[in-house]
Design an enzyme around this catalytic site. Structure first.
Site, short mmCIF file in Angstrom:
data_model
loop_
_atom_site.label_atom_id
_atom_site.label_comp_id
_atom_site.label_asym_id
_atom_site.label_seq_id
_atom_site.Cartn_x
_atom_site.Cartn_y
_atom_site.Cartn_z
N GLY A 13 0.84 -1.21 0.00
CA GLY A 13 0.00 0.00 0.00
C GLY A 13 0.87 1.25 0.00
N ARG A 74 0.76 -5.03 -5.30
CA ARG A 74 0.89 -6.22 -4.46
C ARG A 74 0.99 -7.38 -5.46
NH1 ARG A 74 -0.63 -4.10 0.59
NH2 ARG A 74 -2.39 -2.68 0.61
N ASP A 105 5.37 -4.52 6.13
CA ASP A 105 5.77 -5.85 6.56
C ASP A 105 5.80 -6.87 5.41
OD1 ASP A 105 6.42 -7.07 9.09
OD2 ASP A 105 4.76 -8.42 8.64
N THR A 127 4.35 2.60 5.93
CA THR A 127 2.96 2.16 5.90
C THR A 127 2.18 3.04 6.87
OG1 THR A 127 1.39 0.48 6.66
CG2 THR A 127 3.62 0.24 7.47
N ASP A 129 -0.04 2.15 8.69
CA ASP A 129 -0.50 1.34 9.83
C ASP A 129 0.42 1.40 11.06
OD1 ASP A 129 -2.42 0.57 8.01
OD2 ASP A 129 -1.47 -1.34 7.53
N ASP A 131 2.65 -0.64 11.92
CA ASP A 131 2.53 -1.97 12.55
C ASP A 131 3.77 -2.85 12.35
OD1 ASP A 131 2.28 -2.29 9.84
OD2 ASP A 131 0.60 -3.69 9.94
N ARG A 173 -5.31 -2.23 9.02
CA ARG A 173 -5.25 -3.69 8.83
C ARG A 173 -5.53 -4.40 10.16
NH1 ARG A 173 -3.42 -6.14 4.35
NH2 ARG A 173 -2.34 -4.30 3.67
#
Ligand code: F6P
Length: 322
Positions: A13, A74, A105, A127, A129, A131, A173
Site C-alpha cells: 500500500g 501487491r 511488513d 505504511t 498502519d 505496525d 489492517r
C-alpha cells in the site's frame, strides 16, 4: 563488494512520504557515487525489468506529493518461490548490487525472500498502519493520523449539531495504532481495537450512556477496520440507546495527501541511513527508528520482532473522554 548500482522500489500500500524517501535514496545515493535505478510498481516491475536510471532532477518537486511516483503493487507473481527466483535473476541482469525496498511488513518478507536468493536488500519502513515490529515509527503514519483527525473534527461538528453518535471506521489492517492515536487526538467516547476483545455493553454502550448522564450531547466511536462489523456495531448502538447514529468508513482517503513534516523528515533520514549502510558494506538490513535514532537491523531478526499496543494509552483515552 563496493556498491556501484542500486535499485529502489515502493511496494504494498502506498503511504504519504514514500516520495520523500525515493528522493532521498536517489540524491544521497548519487552523492555517494552510486547509479540509482527506479523500479516501477514494486516487485511486479522488478520481475518485468521495468526500471530506468534516475538522476538528481528525476526527483525534483516530488516531496510534497502523496502516493509514490514509482507506483506500487501487491504482486501475485512475485509471491511464489519461482517468482522470487525470477526477480533475483532480473536484479542480476540489471547488475543491481542492492535493492532498496520502501514498504511495509509484506514488502519486507518479499525482500527477505530475495535476500535468501542472494540479492542484497535494505528496507525502509513505510505504511500508514505503523505496525512493523522492528521500528517505533513507519513513514506515512503521522500524515494518516492528521487526515483522520481532520475528518473526525468535521464529523464532530455535525454530530454536535444533531446530538448524534458518530461511528467512524479507520484503517490499520490488523493493528489499532491509527484508531488509538485518533481516539486520544479527537476525544472519542469509545475506541475498539483488533488487539483487544470487546464487549459492546461494557466498551461502547456504558461509556456512551455514562457520558450522556454526565452532560454530553454527542459521541464519537472509533472502530479499527481489523475489528470488523462496523455497520452492525452502529446498528446495535442505535437500537440499544435510541440515539441517532451515523457511520462513516474513511477508507482510502486516509492513504492520500501531502506528507506532514514528521513524515518528510523521517523518510529523508531513513533513506540517507539506508544509503549510508550500503556504502559501509552492510547487507540485508531494515532501517528502524528507535528512541529518536535511526539504526539498521538484520532483516531476519527484524522480521521476528513484535510490537504491542500501549495499554496505558487505552486507559488515558478512556479517562480523558469521561
Ligand atoms: O497497509 C495499509 C492499508 O491501507 C491498510 O490499512 C488497509 O487494510 C490496506 O492497506 C488496504 O489495502 P488496499 O489498498 O490494497 O485495499
Amino acid at each position: 563488494m563496493s556498491i556501484k548500482r542500486i535499485g529502489v522500489l515502493t511496494s504494498g500500500g502506498d503511504a504519504p512520504g514514500m516520495n520523500a524517501a525515493i528522493r532521498a535514496v536517489v540524491r544521497s545515493g548519487i552523492y555517494r557515487g552510486f547509479q540509482v535505478y527506479g523500479i516501477k510498481k514494486g516487485y511486479e516491475g522488478l520481475l518485468k525489468g521495468d526500471m530506468f536510471e534516475m538522476n538528481l532532477r528525476s526527483v525534483s518537486d516530488i516531496m510534497s506529493r502523496g502516493g509514490t511516483i514509482l507506483q506500487t503493487a501487491r504482486s501475485k507473481d512475485f509471491a511464489t518461490p519461482e517468482g522470487v527466483k525470477r526477480a533475483a535473476r532480473m536484479a542480476e541482469v540489471f547488475q543491481l548490487d542492492a535493492i532498496v525496498v520502501i514498504g511495509g511488513d509484506g514488502s519486507f518478507r518479499g525482500a527477505r525472500a530475495l535476500a535468501r536468493e542472494g540479492v542484497n536488500v535494505i528496507g525502509i519502513p513505510a505504511t500508514i498502519d505503523n505496525d512493523i515490529g522492528s521500528t517505533d515509527y513507519t513513514i506515512g503514519f503521522d500524515t494518516a493520523l492528521n487526515t483522520v483527525k481532520d475528518a473526525i473534527d468535521k464529523i464532530k461538528d455535525t454530530a454536535y449539531s444533531h446530538e448524534r453518535c458518530s461511528v467512524v471506521e479507520v484503517m490499520g489492517r490488523d493493528a489499532g495504532y491509527i484508531a488509538l492515536h485518533c481516539a486520544i487526538a479527537d476525544g472519542a467516547e469509545a475506541c475498539i481495537l483488533p488487539e483487544k476483545k470487546f464487549d459492546i455493553d461494557k466498551d461502547i454502550i456504558q461509556p456512551i450512556i455514562g457520558c450522556r448522564n454526565r452532560g454530553k450531547h454527542h459521541y464519537i466511536v472509533i472502530i479499527a477496520e481489523g475489528v470488523g462489523g462496523t455497520m452492525e456495531i452502529a446498528d446495535q448502538i442505535k437500537s440499544i440507546t435510541g440515539i441517532s447514529t451515523t457511520t462513516t468508513i474513511l477508507g482510502h482517503l486516509q492513504r492520500g495527501g501531502s506528507p506532514t513534516v514528521r513524515d518528510r523528515v523521517a523518510a529523508s533520514l531513513m533513506a540517507v541511513k539506508a544509503t549510508e549502510c550500503l556504502e559501509a558494506g552492510e547487507r540485508n538490513k531494515i532501517i528502524a527508528e528507535k528512541n529518536d535514532r535511526y539504526i539498521s537491523i538484520d532483516i531476519e531478526e527484524a522480521l521476528e520482532m513484535e510490537k504491542h499496543i500501549d495499554e496505558s494509552m487505552i486507559e488515558t483515552s478512556k479517562m480523558l473522554s469521561l
